[in-house]
Design a protein around this motif. Structure first.
Motif, PDB file in Angstrom:
ATOM      1  N   VAL A   4       0.814  -1.212   0.000  1.00 18.00           N
ATOM      2  CA  VAL A   4       0.000   0.000   0.000  1.00 18.00           C
ATOM      3  C   VAL A   4       0.844   1.256   0.000  1.00 18.00           C
ATOM      4  O   VAL A   4       0.323   2.347  -0.182  1.00 18.00           O
ATOM      5  CB  VAL A   4      -0.945   0.001   1.226  1.00 18.00           C
ATOM      6  CG1 VAL A   4      -1.910  -1.164   1.150  1.00 18.00           C
ATOM      7  CG2 VAL A   4      -0.141  -0.046   2.530  1.00 18.00           C
ATOM      8  N   GLN A   5       2.167   1.125   0.214  1.00 20.89           N
ATOM      9  CA  GLN A   5       3.012   2.316   0.310  1.00 20.89           C
ATOM     10  C   GLN A   5       3.713   2.659  -0.987  1.00 20.89           C
ATOM     11  O   GLN A   5       4.470   3.619  -1.040  1.00 20.89           O
ATOM     12  CB  GLN A   5       4.056   2.111   1.413  1.00 20.89           C
ATOM     13  CG  GLN A   5       3.475   2.104   2.823  1.00 20.89           C
ATOM     14  CD  GLN A   5       2.759   3.402   3.139  1.00 20.89           C
ATOM     15  OE1 GLN A   5       3.258   4.483   2.867  1.00 20.89           O
ATOM     16  NE2 GLN A   5       1.556   3.288   3.702  1.00 20.89           N
ATOM     17  N   GLU A  55      -6.110   0.265   0.427  1.00 19.11           N
ATOM     18  CA  GLU A  55      -5.251   0.089   1.584  1.00 19.11           C
ATOM     19  C   GLU A  55      -5.510  -1.241   2.287  1.00 19.11           C
ATOM     20  O   GLU A  55      -4.604  -1.808   2.922  1.00 19.11           O
ATOM     21  CB  GLU A  55      -5.450   1.241   2.573  1.00 19.11           C
ATOM     22  CG  GLU A  55      -4.905   2.577   2.079  1.00 19.11           C
ATOM     23  CD  GLU A  55      -5.739   3.191   0.957  1.00 19.11           C
ATOM     24  OE1 GLU A  55      -5.188   3.938   0.143  1.00 19.11           O
ATOM     25  OE2 GLU A  55      -6.967   2.896   0.907  1.00 19.11           O
ATOM     26  N   LEU A  85      -1.176   5.294   4.415  1.00 23.23           N
ATOM     27  CA  LEU A  85      -1.179   4.263   3.383  1.00 23.23           C
ATOM     28  C   LEU A  85      -1.484   4.813   2.006  1.00 23.23           C
ATOM     29  O   LEU A  85      -1.318   4.104   1.013  1.00 23.23           O
ATOM     30  CB  LEU A  85      -2.189   3.167   3.744  1.00 23.23           C
ATOM     31  CG  LEU A  85      -1.912   2.436   5.062  1.00 23.23           C
ATOM     32  CD1 LEU A  85      -2.982   1.376   5.303  1.00 23.23           C
ATOM     33  CD2 LEU A  85      -0.539   1.808   5.045  1.00 23.23           C
TER      34      LEU A  85
END
Length: 1437
Positions: free
Chosen positions: A307-308, A877, A945
């Protein structure tokens, strides 16, 4: 004897006492030495201590006083070179303490940094007895805080990249404090804080807390102080030193992202590839990851994994043809960040091994086929096939000289011809066929069958030969050679001349040699002959003929003389004819024309007036004509080198000056004659010859082939029609004969994929490869028939082949996996993807329905259209991607339905819908209250996120607590701005807010920081006892809990640091007494017993309640006062003694001794014996010595047990009883006794050659013991040398001839080893009998296993058991065949035998003993002693 035992016992006690003495033994007069409690003592004292300060030790240091009259003095004898210490003694109870103190006046103080320990040797002297002892005292000098921390080095220079990440360690400064313990503790801190660095107060590590910018500042000069913590606590500020730190910021290009670590691919069972990739961001976040190399076919796609935005997956979306990459794929990945312009990471290279790749292989290593050389182009050769593989295979032929004759269909592998064959030119073709551009390879061999398709061919297109005229008849002129490339009769050649007219030549029909048949003359006959030579083979069904011209030219031989054309020449010349004038030109002709003629003046030119040209024959005037000369007759001759002509006369008449020269010659006509002959010889020979009349009915090809009319124009075939089956036969006719009517068939067009084949000669049409209606629905084949005539004619016919459908194709997707990208806020019921599978079958077999195999509430698929729609709320996320599996299935009826599946990867695109999150939500840290200002307390880190600006976070602190704390808004670094004070406030609770930069609106969240301030030790003074040692007493019958003494200690520190607690550490009274922690009162915890322990020592320590408690020690002497409560105690519970037998009285057998621990009973003990025991013994009431009253007999009673009572005569009297065991010592007063005075043994007859055999073992027993009971055996009479006896075991052996009926009588003598010795005799009768005859009845034991028990105390010859057998009553012998035991039946004994020792003895049992034979086993008699348990627990034999 008893007196000697008592003396030895007393001596052993004295020696044992001396052995247990510790310490250095004294040289005094007495027998009891001094003894320190330890060889070495550990003591402590602070440096810089004042005079008369005592060293401290937690243990009792000194000597236990064993004599109340001792006076002990201590002296330091060595180890004190500086004269700093002196020894003193303090006597308490039974212990004399050694105390060491500094002297009252010393010039130099203790300095730990100079010398931190002393090892003192202390001597102890007892004044009255002059006893001495020594010990060592190790004095450890304790540290005081008298030194500052020092840096080494004092300056540091470090370079750092400007793109270094936050929290990076830049440099570590190092300082040391020569003090130790808490005195050596110090903090690192900056003297100023106008820079982006912090220093760890504990480690000295300088770290980066704000980002660097070389343009703004390229260098930082920092000052780090190391400040003593203890001094700071005590109020002394800046007690320390500083170091200089120079940090140079390196100008670096903007940091680019990095792919790390090296990714590793994973492959699923169906061949799909997934590679997890992590990208470390540089200055800017990672924007994307892309494939920059190694994927030419675009088989892979990159999707986010985390998610990053720093984790990705590289997945395969297309089917990979591993045959094109048998060694795997090498992908190159590169990441790009969000900076402008974007920075690229170094390429990461990933090797993907070929998944389950089996090398492609042909079904056969070599294909061998045969073809007729009549085969026309496009003739089917062979179909090559490979092993089954999950991908398409293309075939090709490797180029080589042989491969040009063939063509292969790249899909089906069918090979056809492209040209006609010529067996005679090449009868074998070899080439390589490869699959998938070389992934597999096979060898194809095409062998051509010979046909009679070649006419004989002459070695030359024409032949020429020359022949000398006048050659003899039959001379060989030349040899014509013709060869036929066909084999066998087809290639057998004969020769003939086709000329009809007569010729002077003939030809050999087999060799082709042409020779002369008559005489030849160059000048009279034709000079050149043109011949027609035919060569024909013997082939079938028809022969082939060839013709070759032959020219024979006659060679002219030099057989003719030259002839002048003019003769008899008369010429006139004037007198003044100039020199060089030509008078006449003579010419001659040589019919042979072989040599250049040369002319000479044979005579008439003696004056050399004339000259003749030897080549041209011109006669010229060489010099002026003499005046008187009237004429000259010149004779001229022409020569060809071999022959000379007749002389030609030239008459030269001289005339007057100025006259005209004249010339008259006679012509011979020879030139015309020769010209006519030449013309006749060069006329063409064939013009006058008639045509040769050879006939060949097979030469002319007049008709073309024709197909039969009943062949249909179209046919229907289902696409799964069986291979290699006949479809239809084409038939055609040709009315010519011979090769002109020989027909061959081929498919000249319409068979591009090679699926059809036609037999070259029969015309049968076959299917050689599977049909696929979906690829081709129909074929129009052009079948052509050729004849083999020259010129060749043909005919053709079209036939349409219609391919009918079957359900053989599943629905097919374009690729095995699809990737789509959808915003995470996509509305429900939105169409995000349309699955499309194509089934090329028709009708229901081609109708496709879709279904979603993945269980999910987020998506749905329309079964008819394949449209995938959103049915649930998406969240990137939570799940940044969804992996769906879609099935497409056809609706074929009847028959099985076919289906295919694909993976659909739905990648969710980010929307700013998440606030920052702190992990953890609550930060808990502990900070000492004295940490310096500027200390980095904690990094608070929030995680958002979302991607892009939605993931960029700023921090702010809601309450700085009056400026005590500062939070960096971009990094989240929490820094201490003001000093802490535990007493003022021990806990802080801070709230940190994080806000992102997302659009269209920012989101935020909070976390909490709990800071616990730790109390720093301010405990500067330790508690001190009021006394060095305490003394107290208590009656031994005091009740439990009785208070004995109260200890007191004081501490000058305020607060908790001055509150003391008491504890018992060790000592003999540990567990017997307890101390009140708060009051210091010592009480009893159990009943005391002075006789058990007359006094106790306790080591007690006191501590304060400071953060780091301080401690002091003292010792407590507790004396237990006596109460009379103990009975006498014997020196041992059982006494053992011995007396010899047959002695009337023994004054001292043994002495019973006892003590009474009660002091009131000292010297009052008395001894007495029960009246029942006074038959043989008596005891002295004062001394406890036991004596005998009469003589004892060991054989009657070897041991006596008596009891002695000891009384303390107290009130009431207490007594104890001792048991005394008195053994009677043996005297040799018994003689040996045999078990039987007469032993009778029956043995089978024996021969001398059998060697020495055992007869029996004789056993005698002596009731004495020791050497008095050791028995030796001898034969009383040695007259019969055939017998011997073992002196130790008593085994009798025989060696000699013993016949049945012989009877031997032996007397055995047994003598003991006593002094004097005693003996006895026994008789052994041996009866020798004949062995019984063999019997058919077997002997069996009653039981297969006999078990007997025997006590280890049983005497020798004790019966162990009886072994019984069944069978006839006949004479028997028994043997123990085990290696541990032997039986002797005749004397009823069982003897233990060591391995390989004495062999077993055989004996007989008379039949009259009992109807059922028994074997009696007796106890062993090894060395005449009973068996012991130690020998064996069990015997098995």
């Amino acid at each position: 004897m008893a007196s000697l035992g008592s003396t030895l016992l007393a001596l052993a006690s004295v020696l044992l006492h001396f052995t247990r003495c510790q310490g250095i033994m004294g040289k005094g007069k007495g027998s009891l030495p001094l003894r320190f409690t330890h060889h070495l003592y550990n003591a402590t004292i602070f440096e810089n201590s004042a005079p008369r300060t005592y060293v401290e030790t937690p243990v009792k240091m000194g000597i236990e006083v064993t004599d109340v009259f001792w006076e002990i003095k201590y002296n330091v004898v060595s180890g004190d070179d500086d004269g700093l210490f002196q020894a003193a003694e303090v006597k308490v109870g039974d212990f004399c303490f050694l105390r060491i103190k500094t002297r009252s006046s010393i010039s130099a103080q203790l300095n730990r940094e100079v010398r931190d320990s002393y090892t003192l040797t202390v001597s102890a002297t007892e004044q009255t007895s002059d006893f001495q002892a020594k010990t060592k005292v190790f004095v450890q000098v304790l540290d005081t805080n008298d030194l500052k921390p020092l840096f080494y080095p004092a300056s540091y220079n470090q370079a750092i990249r400007e793109d270094s990440p936050l929290q990076s360690s830049v440099v570590r400064v190092s300082a040391t404090d020569a003090d130790i313990g808490s005195n050596a503790r110090f903090y690192y801190s900056f003297t100023s804080r106008a820079h982006p660095f912090v220093v760890d107060p504990f480690t000295g590590t300088v770290s980066l807390v704000r980002r660097l910018n070389h343009t703004r500042s390229g260098r930082y000069d920092l000052t780090v102080m190391a400040e003593d913590r203890t001094k700071k606590i005590s109020g002394v500020q800046k007690f320390g030193n500083v170091a200089r730190v120079t940090i140079n910021v390196q100008k670096m290009p903007t940091s680019s992202p990095v792919i790390t670590p090296a990714p590793k691919p994973t492959v699923s069972t169906d061949g799909r590839i997934t590679i997890n990739v992590h990208v470390e961001a540089g200055v800017k976040p990672v924007e994307s990851l892309s494939i920059v190399g190694g994927d030419p076919h675009k088989c892979f796609e990159i999707i986010p994994s985390g998610v990053q935005g720093t984790d990705f997956q590289v997945i395969s979306t297309k089917r990979i043809n591993w045959s094109q990459s048998p060694f795997g794929l090498n992908l190159s990945l590169q990441a790009k960040d969000r900076s402008f312009p974007s920075l690229l990471s170094p390429a990461a290279h990933i090797h993907i091994p070929a998944y389950h790749y089996s090398p492609l292989a042909f079904l056969e290593d070599t294909y061998i086929v045969t073809l007729s050389e009549f085969s026309p182009p496009k003739t089917h050769v062979v179909k090559v096939s490979v092993t089954a593989v999950p991908y398409n295979v293309t075939f090709s032929i490797k180029n080589n000289p042989d491969s040009t004759q063939f063509k292969i269909n790249p899909k089906t592998g069918i090979i056809i011809t492209t040209k006609k064959f010529d067996y005679e030119r090449k009868d074998r073709y070899e080439f390589e066929v490869v699959a998938n551009h070389g992934e597999a390879e096979t060898h194809v061999v095409v062998e051509i069958i010979d046909e009679n398709d070649n006419s004989p061919q002459f070695a030359h297109t024409f032949y020429e030969a020359t022949l000398d005229e006048n050659s003899p008849v039959g001379s060989s002129v030349l040899k014509v050679v013709a060869s036929d490339k066909d084999k066998g009769k087809n290639g057998f050649v004969t020769y003939a001349m086709a000329s009809a007219g007569p010729l002077p030549f003939i030809i050999d029909p087999f060799t082709g040699v042409i020779s002369t048949s008559e005489h030849l003359d160059y000048e009279l006959m034709k000079r050149r002959y043109h011949l027609r030579v035919w060569a024909s083979d013997s082939g079938s069904p028809f022969s082939q003929v060839s013709e070759c011209p032959v020219t024979i030219t006659l060679n002219n031989m030099n057989d003719n003389t030259p002839l002048f054309e003019r003769v008899g020449c008369n010429t006139t010349v004037p007198q003044d004819l100039p020199v060089g004038h030509t008078i006449v030109e003579l010419s001659a002709i040589d019919v042979d024309e072989l040599q250049q003629l040369r002319y000479i003046i044979e005579s008439g030119n003696e004056l050399q007036v004339f000259a003749i040209d030897p080549v041209s024959g011109a006669i010229t005037l060489k010099q002026h004509i003499p005046l008187r000369a009237a004429s000259f007759d010149l004779r001229v001759v022409a020569s060809d080198g071999k022959h000379s002509s007749e002389a030609s006369l030239v008459r030269v008449t001289v005339t007057n000056r100025g006259d005209e020269a004249t010339l008259v010659c006679q012509e011979t006509g020879i030139f015309k004659q020769l010209t006519d002959k030449l013309i006749e010889s060069i006329k063409p020979i064939l013009t006058s010859q008639q045509e040769d009349m050879f006939s060949d009915v097979h030469i002319t090809n007049r008709h073309s082939p024709k197909f039969e009319a009943n062949i249909p124009g179209s046919i229907d075939l289902i696409e799964d029609h069986p291979l290699n089956s006949s479809i239809i036969q084409f038939k055609a006719t040709d009315t010519d004969t011979g090769f002109n009517s020989k027909l061959v068939y081929s498919i000249s067009s319409g068979n591009e994929d090679g699926c059809f084949s036609i037999d070259v000669f029969s015309g049968d049409l076959h299917l050689v490869c599977p049909l696929d209606r979906e690829s081709k629905e129909f074929y129009i084949l052009n079948v052509t028939v050729y004849d083999l005539g020259i010129p060749q004619t043909s005919a053709w016919k079209f036939i349409a082949v219609n391919v009918m459908d079957v359900n053989d194709n599943p629905p097919v997707f374009d690729q095995p996996r699809y990737v789509i990208r959808v915003p995470e806020n996509k509305e429900q019921d939105s169409i995000i993807f349309t699955a499309r599978a194509i089934d090329p079958d028709v009708d229901a077999s081609g109708t496709v329905q879709y279904s979603l195999l993945t269980s999910t509430d987020m998506f749905n698929i329309d079964e008819l259209t394949g449209e995938v729609t959103v049915t649930g709320a998406l969240d990137r996320e939570t799940s940044p991607r969804h992996d769906l599996r879609i099935e497409a299935r056809d609706q074929a009826k009847p028959g099985p339905q076919l289906f295919s599946m694909i993976d659909l990867v739905v990648v969710l695109q980010d929307v700013n819908d998440n606030p920052p999150k702190f992990v953890p939500k609550v930060y808990k840290i502990k900070v000492p209250e004295d940490v310096p200002v500027g200390t980095l307390l904690v990094w608070v880190e929030g995680v958002d996120l979302d991607l892009g600006s939605g993931g960029i976070i700023n921090y702010n602190l809601k309450n700085t607590e009056g400026g005590i704390f500062h939070l960096d808004p971009s990094t989240g670094a929490l820094i201490l701005e003001r000093e802490l004070d535990f007493e003022r406030r021990p806990i802080y609770n801070l709230t940190v807010r994080a806000v992102d930069h997302g659009l269209p609106r920012s989101l935020s969240s909070s976390c909490f920081v709990e800071i616990q301030v730790l109390d720093v030790n301010e405990n500067l003074n330790r508690p001190v006892f009021s006394e060095f040692v305490y003394e107290a007493g208590v009656m031994e019958d005091a009740a439990v809990g009785t208070s004995m003494v109260s200890l007191t200690a004081s501490d000058k520190d305020p607060g908790r640091d001055g509150v003391v607690r008491y504890h018992i550490h060790e000592g003999s009274g540990l567990g017997v007494f307890t101390i009140d922690e708060e009051t210091g009162v010592i009480r009893t915890t159990e009943v005391l017993d002075r006789e058990m322990t007359p006094h106790y020592w306790l080591s007690v320590y006191v501590t304060d309640l400071g953060t780091e408690p301080l401690i002091s020690w003292t010792h407590v002497f507790l004396e237990v006062l006596d109460v009379n409560d103990n009975a006498p105690e014997l020196s041992q519970p059982v006494y053992f003694a011995s007396v010899p037998e047959n002695v009337n009285t023994v004054k001292s057998v043994v002495q019973v001794t006892a003590v009474d621990v009660d002091t009131s009973s000292e010297g009052k003990l008395s001894f007495q014996m029960l009246e029942s025991h006074r038959t043989y013994f008596d005891v002295d009431p004062k001394t406890g010595i036991i004596s005998t009253l009469s003589a004892l007999d060991r054989e009657d009673k070897p041991e006596h047990i008596v009891e002695v009572i000891v009384s303390d005569n107290g009130s009431p009297p207490l007594s104890s009883t001792a048991t005394v065991v008195i053994g009677v010592l043996d005297a040799n007063d018994n003689r040996p006794k045999f078990t039987d005075k007469l032993v009778h043994v029956k043995l089978p007859e024996q021969r001398q050659q059998a060697g020495r055999q055992e007869v029996c073992r004789m056993v005698a027993r002596d009731d004495d013991e020791g050497s008095n009971a050791v028995v030796t055996y001898t034969l009383q009479s040695d007259e019969d040398e055939r017998f011997e006896i073992d002196s130790l075991t008593g085994v009798v052996t025989a060696h000699g001839d013993f016949w049945p009926g012989n009877y031997s009588i032996l007397t055995i003598n047994a003598t003991d080893q006593g002094s004097p010795s005693h003996s006895s005799t026994a008789r052994l009768d041996i009866e020798w009998v004949a062995p019984p005859p063999p019997s058919d009845e077997p002997i069996t034991f009653d039981d297969p296993l006999f078990t007997f028990a025997i006590m280890e105390t049983e005497p020798v010859t004790h019966m162990v058991g009886i072994i019984m057998t069944e069978g006839a009553h006949r004479l028997k012998w028994f043997d123990i065949i085990g290696k541990h035991m032997v039986v002797c039946q005749a004397v009823s004994c069982l003897r233990v035998q060591r391995e390989a020792e004495v062999p077993p003895v055989q004996s007989t049992v008379p039949n009259s003993i009992r109807a059922r034979t028994q074997q009696t086993l007796s106890s062993p008699a090894e060395s005449c002693r009973p068996p012991r348990a130690a020998d064996a627990g069990r015997y098995v034999f």
